[in-house]
Scaffold this active site. Structure first.
Site, PDB file in Angstrom:
ATOM      1  N   SER A 113      35.362  37.432  37.118  1.00 41.26           N
ATOM      2  CA  SER A 113      35.605  36.504  38.220  1.00 41.26           C
ATOM      3  C   SER A 113      34.697  35.280  38.132  1.00 41.26           C
ATOM      4  O   SER A 113      34.718  34.601  37.114  1.00 41.26           O
ATOM      5  CB  SER A 113      35.416  37.268  39.533  1.00 41.26           C
TER       6      SER A 113
ATOM      7  N   LYS B 167      34.048  32.851  34.785  1.00 43.42           N
ATOM      8  CA  LYS B 167      33.991  31.389  34.605  1.00 43.42           C
ATOM      9  C   LYS B 167      32.679  31.053  33.900  1.00 43.42           C
ATOM     10  O   LYS B 167      32.613  30.226  32.988  1.00 43.42           O
ATOM     11  CB  LYS B 167      34.021  30.668  35.966  1.00 43.42           C
TER      12      LYS B 167
ATOM     13  N   HIS C  30      42.203  42.655  41.179  1.00 38.88           N
ATOM     14  CA  HIS C  30      41.058  41.885  40.705  1.00 38.88           C
ATOM     15  C   HIS C  30      39.818  42.784  40.624  1.00 38.88           C
ATOM     16  O   HIS C  30      39.228  43.134  41.648  1.00 38.88           O
ATOM     17  CB  HIS C  30      40.857  40.782  41.742  1.00 38.88           C
TER      18      HIS C  30
HETATM   19  C1  GCU Z   1      37.051  33.990  45.005  1.00 37.98           C
HETATM   20  C2  GCU Z   1      37.248  32.689  44.280  1.00 37.98           C
HETATM   21  C3  GCU Z   1      37.564  32.909  42.799  1.00 37.98           C
HETATM   22  C4  GCU Z   1      36.524  33.798  42.175  1.00 37.98           C
HETATM   23  C5  GCU Z   1      36.378  35.059  42.979  1.00 37.98           C
HETATM   24  C6  GCU Z   1      35.235  35.973  42.550  1.00 37.98           C
HETATM   25  O1  GCU Z   1      38.236  34.683  45.076  1.00 37.98           O
HETATM   26  O2  GCU Z   1      38.259  31.990  44.912  1.00 37.98           O
HETATM   27  O3  GCU Z   1      37.609  31.678  42.116  1.00 37.98           O
HETATM   28  O4  GCU Z   1      36.859  34.066  40.842  1.00 37.98           O
HETATM   29  O5  GCU Z   1      36.088  34.751  44.331  1.00 37.98           O
HETATM   30  O6  GCU Z   1      34.301  35.521  41.919  1.00 37.98           O
HETATM   31  O7  GCU Z   1      35.283  37.132  42.935  1.00 37.98           O
END
Ligand code: GCU
Length: 451
Positions: free
Chosen positions: A290, A294, A429
């Site tokens: 997540s 990134k 997720h």
């Molecule tokens: C949120 C956010 C995402 C990210 C995620 C996480 O959902 O919008 O961009 O990847 O959190 O880090 O769990």
């Protein structure tokens, strides 16, 4: 008399109007009462024009990853791409995420604890990394490491940050609990608050960190808690004792944005890896889930010492193409998580097609080093299709380096393990043991048999 007549007419007209409008009002409020009330979340999604309908996807032309973003030069060989195209993509990446802080002026590593673990098959080391920049301050963060004890030579490494503290990754009672600000969250049924005593959450995140399995496959595992380095909140003052404070505004004249700083810290762990004779610095994979996904991609892109980058559910500003209007978009991410990025990103809210680069170019910055992308079917927010589309769009750069095993859109359903890799699994997720099995396979393919 005439005046009186007219006066009565006007009063009657007003009376009728008032009645009509009040009955209209009654109808419309009845309708409102029967229509389901939109939650504030729904309104927020509406405001940011979040789309989940594949038929409404408009994906404009994405930039050619072989072309210099600034002068239009197109590379037809790997050397030209490295020398004449890559730097222009790096420049644009840094504009969006904010440049990472400079290298520290000095560093030291202190092994604060070590011992055997997993019934003697591993060595555990806990290291504090101390860093100085150009200010008086010295700051530190704690790294937890496990390495196979019987390894015949140096071990390849997975490095993966953790969300709630080193002591949460497995239930090893020897893991030091570090006291720092952690963000609120829910893990399973457990609600975590900053005030939660560390021992109450020992080992709570084991499902994301299959340490023993990795050791059995011959890999070393390193982790640290990202919030110890820079807080995950827009109110940075919540823990001002963070790594960005070792640099003055002169040494580091950019917005202190979270992803950049976390990424910089991962590079400091790489500095440590280079100094440890048990670890193979030439076979280090940076993994992240997540927001950490990134960060993993940014790290691999900007620090070429990493031999592999693995993105798990990284979504928007990770592996997902920004130009595909499905799931999270630039408007929503820069509204809620603006502190992760530079202020430049906001400019592209509802204007993704104006972005000088898209995320396939971030993935391409790994070339020729292997990059891996994971998606989960129920993770629409991260746009599984947009992630695979970006990976496939990075192919031309890998081809310049002679890569032959590259994914296609057919891999939307079939896992792929080639020069780059991809899988999509059932479920939501998360970072699961199933994901790790794919990562181990991919790492073994590129790093050779681990032991
Ligand atoms: C949120 C956010 C995402 C990210 C995620 C996480 O959902 O919008 O961009 O990847 O959190 O880090 O769990």
């Amino acid at each position: 008399m005439g005046f009186m007549k007219n006066f009565i007419k006007v009063v009657m007209a007003l009376f009728i109007c008032a009645n009509i409008s009040s009955s209209l009002f009654a109808i419309s409020s009845k309708e409102e009462a029967s229509a389901p009330k939109k939650s504030s979340w729904d309104l927020w999604l509406e405001k940011h024009r979040i789309n989940y309908d594949e038929n409404k996807v408009i994906c404009g032309t994405i930039p050619d990853p072989l072309v210099n973003v600034h002068n239009g030069f197109k590379a037809d060989n790997a050397l030209d791409w490295l020398e004449k195209v890559r730097p222009s993509i790096v420049e644009e990446v840094e504009k969006l995420y904010s440049p990472r802080p400079p290298r520290p002026s000095s560093m030291r590593f202190e092994v604060v604890e070590s011992g055997e673990a997993f019934g003697g098959k591993a060595i555990r080391k806990q290291i504090r990394i101390y860093v100085k920049g150009d200010t008086e301050k010295e700051l530190s963060f704690g790294v937890l490491m496990y390495v196979p004890k019987e390894a015949k030579s140096v071990s390849p490494v997975f490095i993966n940050m953790n969300y709630y503290g080193n002591h949460t990754i497995i239930a090893d009672p020897k893991i030091l609990t570090t006291q720092f600000w952690i963000r609120d969250g829910v893990v399973g049924n457990c609600e975590i608050k900053n005030s939660t005593p560390p021992d109450d959450i020992r080992g709570i995140r084991a499902s994301r960190h299959p340490v023993e399995r990795l050791l059995d496959s011959g890999f070393a595992y390193l982790t640290f808690c990202y919030c110890e380095v820079f807080p995950d909140t827009s109110d940075v003052s919540i823990n001002s004792n963070n790594i960005s404070k070792i640099f003055s505004d002169t040494a580091y004249p950019y917005k202190r944005s979270a992803i950049s700083i976390w990424s910089w810290a991962i590079s400091r762990v790489m500095d440590y890896i280079e100094s440890d004779s048990l670890l193979d610095k030439s076979r280090v994979a940076v993994v992240g889930h997540s927001r950490h996904g990134k960060t993993a991609l940014l790290t691999g892109a900007l620090d070429t010492r990493f031999a592999m980058a693995i993105s798990n559910g990284s979504g928007s500003m990770g592996a997902k193409l920004s130009r595909r209007n499905y799931g999270e978009n630039i408007s929503s991410i820069s509204d809620k998580y603006g502190y992760w990025f530079s202020d430049e990103l906001k400019k592209y809210a509802f204007a993704e097609d104006k972005m000088p680069i898209d995320q396939h170019q971030l993935l391409a910055l790994m070339a020729p080093r292997p990059v891996y992308v994971e998606s989960a079917k129920a993770d629409r927010w991260a746009d599984p299709k947009g992630q695979l589309t970006a990976l496939v769009a990075a192919n031309p750069v890998y081809e310049l380096f002679g890569a032959k095993e590259l994914p296609t859109m057919a891999n939307e359903t079939v896992p792929f393990c080639g020069n780059t890799g991809y899988h999509i699994r059932e479920g939501r997720h998360d970072l699961t043991y199933e994901d790790w099995e794919y990562f181990i396979k991919f790492a073994k393919k590129h790093f050779g048999t681990a032991q």
